[in-house]
Design an enzyme around this catalytic site. Structure first.
Site, PDB file in Angstrom:
ATOM      1  N   VAL A 100       0.767  -1.024  -0.174  1.00 37.72           N
ATOM      2  CA  VAL A 100      -0.012   0.123   0.230  1.00 37.72           C
ATOM      3  C   VAL A 100       0.987   1.246  -0.020  1.00 37.72           C
ATOM      4  O   VAL A 100       2.059   1.304   0.843  1.00 37.72           O
ATOM      5  CB  VAL A 100      -0.731  -0.001   1.127  1.00 37.72           C
ATOM      6  CG1 VAL A 100      -1.736   1.422   1.263  1.00 37.72           C
ATOM      7  CG2 VAL A 100      -2.016  -1.209   1.247  1.00 37.72           C
ATOM      8  N   LYS A 101       0.447   2.388  -0.867  1.00 39.35           N
ATOM      9  CA  LYS A 101       1.270   3.801  -0.730  1.00 39.35           C
ATOM     10  C   LYS A 101       0.205   4.577  -0.256  1.00 39.35           C
ATOM     11  O   LYS A 101      -0.925   4.653  -0.853  1.00 39.35           O
ATOM     12  CB  LYS A 101       1.572   3.813  -2.139  1.00 39.35           C
ATOM     13  CG  LYS A 101       2.133   5.156  -2.291  1.00 39.35           C
ATOM     14  CD  LYS A 101       2.644   5.376  -3.907  1.00 39.35           C
ATOM     15  CE  LYS A 101       2.869   7.094  -4.082  1.00 39.35           C
ATOM     16  NZ  LYS A 101       3.525   7.134  -5.434  1.00 39.35           N
TER      17      LYS A 101
END
Ligand code: R5P
Length: 292
Positions: free
Chosen positions: A204-205
């Site tokens: 996840v960014k």
């Protein structure tokens, strides 16, 4: 779907307690994945530090020519030796990055809007998985717009990419978008990162925020932090340090690297924080010494 009436506030994050299902593989949440997925993840996350410096230069996919990225052919080769992973579009990668390079590839696969649109939340999956395979991508990056008008289509996009990635063992990087009307609170990031992780992405960014440790603790896969708008170098290094201290497994920085007057030294200074345990102050001193 649970009845949301009378919902209790989530609070038991066990911050500081190690992720439980770690087993023999070092990347968070990846212990039960197959060899191919693990191989790609270990191309992205350094096996020694467990962290990554991603260099984001995919801005052109909706911004067109961006300050600092006017000449991809000059900028990327200069910075490439100092980062672990290149995050870009297939157009930029194919035209401006030598295939001999040994860096991990985070391939931007969603697109559909431009800076001329008021609402950027409507995207499509623009790159099919066969092309990601041809490019030897280590992950496919998809924007997700939780709480925005385009939420449903972005969940549809990310689901398609995750499904294709599962078929061919290519991780998906879920990018949590923040529109101009969307809050940047830990409440929002806890919601958005967790939804994206539960959809099945392997990375996840997102953005740094207050109570970031809780966002990290509640997310069962590694978080990399986006840089955002250009800050003074000292502040950008502080952001990097706080992110790693808060449990991020890396930075995915663009403008704070390529818009820096001393972009190579800035990328190196970020690497010192991400891989070598430097504080922000030590990294800033390194940065100053390196170009003076
Ligand atoms: C978002 O997904 C963008 O396309 C960029 O990759 C991201 O915003 C990172 O770049 P910056 O550090 O310049 O915000």
């Amino acid at each position: 779907m649970a009845d949301i009436e009378g919902l209790k506030v989530a609070k038991d994050y066990h911050v500081g307690e190690n992720f439980a299902n770690q087993g023999g593989f070092y990347v968070k949440g990846a212990n039960n994945l197959d060899w191919g997925m693990k191989k790609h993840l270990s191309n992205i996350f350094d096996p020694k530090s467990g962290n990554t410096v991603m260099f984001a230069f995919d801005h052109g996919y909706f911004m067109g020519s961006t300050a600092g990225l006017e000449r991809l052919d000059i900028v990327i080769p200069k910075l490439l030796p100092h980062v672990d992973c290149l995050m870009g579009t297939r157009g930029a990668l194919r035209s401006c990055v030598a295939p001999e390079n040994k860096k991990a590839i985070a391939l931007r696969v969603s697109s559909g809007s431009s800076m001329l649109n008021d609402d950027l939340s409507h995207e499509i999956v623009a790159v099919d998985v066969e092309d990601a395979i041809r490019m030897n991508a280590d992950c496919m990056a998809v924007q997700t717009f939780i709480g925005a008008d385009g939420q449903l289509s972005s969940i549809d996009n990310i689901s398609r990419v995750i499904n294709a990635g599962m078929r061919y063992s290519i991780p998906t990087l879920g990018v949590v978008a923040v529109g101009k009307d969307m809050e940047r609170t830990d409440r929002f990031f806890k919601l958005a990162t967790r939804i994206v992780a539960e959809m099945g992405v392997q990375i996840v960014k997102t953005y740094y925020c207050d109570n970031f440790e809780e966002v990290v603790a509640a997310c069962p896969v590694p978080i990399v932090v986006a840089g955002g708008k250009k800050l003074p170098e000292k502040d950008a290094l502080e952001l990097a340090y706080k992110s790693i201290q808060g449990g991020a497994r890396g930075l995915d920085m663009g403008r704070n690297i390529f818009q820096s007057e001393h972009s190579v030294e800035m990328a190196q200074a970020i690497g010192k924080i991400v891989h070598e345990g430097f504080t922000d102050k030590e990294a800033y001193e390194f940065y100053l010494d390196a170009w003076h």
